[in-house]
Design a protein around this motif. Sequence first.
Motif, PDB file in Angstrom:
ATOM      1  N   ARG A  11       0.817  -1.233   0.000  1.00 47.12           N
ATOM      2  CA  ARG A  11       0.000   0.000   0.000  1.00 47.12           C
ATOM      3  C   ARG A  11       0.845   1.275   0.000  1.00 47.12           C
ATOM      4  O   ARG A  11       0.393   2.331  -0.424  1.00 47.12           O
ATOM      5  CB  ARG A  11      -0.943  -0.021   1.196  1.00 47.12           C
ATOM      6  N   GLY A  12       2.063   1.221   0.562  1.00 51.12           N
ATOM      7  CA  GLY A  12       2.985   2.343   0.419  1.00 51.12           C
ATOM      8  C   GLY A  12       2.751   3.555   1.301  1.00 51.12           C
ATOM      9  O   GLY A  12       3.053   4.678   0.891  1.00 51.12           O
ATOM     10  N   THR A  13       2.265   3.364   2.533  1.00 50.10           N
ATOM     11  CA  THR A  13       2.108   4.551   3.388  1.00 50.10           C
ATOM     12  C   THR A  13       3.471   5.110   3.810  1.00 50.10           C
ATOM     13  O   THR A  13       3.617   6.319   3.966  1.00 50.10           O
ATOM     14  CB  THR A  13       1.225   4.286   4.632  1.00 50.10           C
ATOM     15  N   ASN A  14       4.445   4.237   3.988  1.00 46.54           N
ATOM     16  CA  ASN A  14       5.788   4.753   4.312  1.00 46.54           C
ATOM     17  C   ASN A  14       6.393   5.468   3.107  1.00 46.54           C
ATOM     18  O   ASN A  14       7.058   6.490   3.258  1.00 46.54           O
ATOM     19  CB  ASN A  14       6.707   3.627   4.798  1.00 46.54           C
ATOM     20  N   GLU A 176       6.004   5.098  12.499  1.00 43.40           N
ATOM     21  CA  GLU A 176       6.843   4.756  11.339  1.00 43.40           C
ATOM     22  C   GLU A 176       6.957   5.953  10.402  1.00 43.40           C
ATOM     23  O   GLU A 176       8.022   6.249   9.860  1.00 43.40           O
ATOM     24  CB  GLU A 176       6.251   3.575  10.562  1.00 43.40           C
TER      25      GLU A 176
HETATM   26  C1  GRF Z   1       5.113  -1.354   7.567  1.00 43.45           C
HETATM   27  O1  GRF Z   1       4.456  -1.741   8.729  1.00 43.45           O
HETATM   28  C2  GRF Z   1       6.603  -1.575   7.699  1.00 43.45           C
HETATM   29  O2  GRF Z   1       7.078  -1.472   8.996  1.00 43.45           O
HETATM   30  C3  GRF Z   1       6.772  -2.996   7.210  1.00 43.45           C
HETATM   31  O3  GRF Z   1       5.827  -3.143   6.186  1.00 43.45           O
HETATM   32  C4  GRF Z   1       4.750  -2.236   6.382  1.00 43.45           C
HETATM   33  C5  GRF Z   1       4.619  -1.451   5.117  1.00 43.45           C
HETATM   34  O4  GRF Z   1       3.503  -0.599   5.117  1.00 43.45           O
HETATM   35  N1  GRF Z   1       8.142  -3.230   6.806  1.00 43.45           N
HETATM   36  P1  GRF Z   1       3.320   0.464   3.968  1.00 43.45           P
HETATM   37  O5  GRF Z   1       3.293  -0.285   2.644  1.00 43.45           O
HETATM   38  O6  GRF Z   1       4.477   1.418   4.036  1.00 43.45           O
HETATM   39  O7  GRF Z   1       2.021   1.141   4.243  1.00 43.45           O
END
Ligand code: GRF
Length: 203
Positions: A11-14, A176
């Motif tokens: 999904r790429g929220t980070n 995060e």
């Molecule tokens: C996050 O919880 C990160 O810690 C783990 O994978 C998940 C990725 O989430 N490595 P997102 O795709 O960034 O929303």
Amino acid sequence: MIKIAVLVSGRGTNLQAIIDACENNFIPGKVVCVISNIENVYALERAKKHNIPNFVISHKNKERIEFEKELIKKLEEFKPDLICLAGFMRILTPYFIEYYRNRIMNIHPALLPAFKGLYGEKVHKAVIESGAKFSGCTVHFVTEEVDGGPIILQRIVPVEDEDTPETLAERVLKEEHIAYPMAIRLFAEGRLKIEGKRVKILY
Ligand code: GRF
């Protein structure tokens, strides 16, 4: 300005937090490309919305090395200074890690070195079952040891008695989105010094 490549699988929220931090100049850098090993994931839409070159390189029916060679070939078109794993669901081999030694970061949704090697809901379930009072997230450099590279920074959250893996995941995820941009900023400013397992933050 550093050039950042982000590897994703979901999904790429980070990824979004990193893009936003670059766009508002919190990180002195630019996301130069986004690569997913899975087609049609929302992370790719996020890249498109920000006009960031984005690609799918599938790992399917390939030797790990073959997959990584393709990945490196594409990455090298952009000459990234830093590779950020952001929900990237492949374990990298020593070949890739050596190529980008000390230039690959990952974020893990727990306080390493506890709860290594787990992902998704499983991490949060394990934390709750352990009885730990705190959890959090860890940004670390990637080495050959899965989830075992030098820790750059961590942020903590309480574990509440009523928590489910979902509620804990949500609380951790918010941290995060703060931790990852902070770690990248420190890298971009040349303030991270790796000494064995310890990463010193230079002031
Ligand atoms: C996050 O919880 C990160 O810690 C783990 O994978 C998940 C990725 O989430 N490595 P997102 O795709 O960034 O929303």
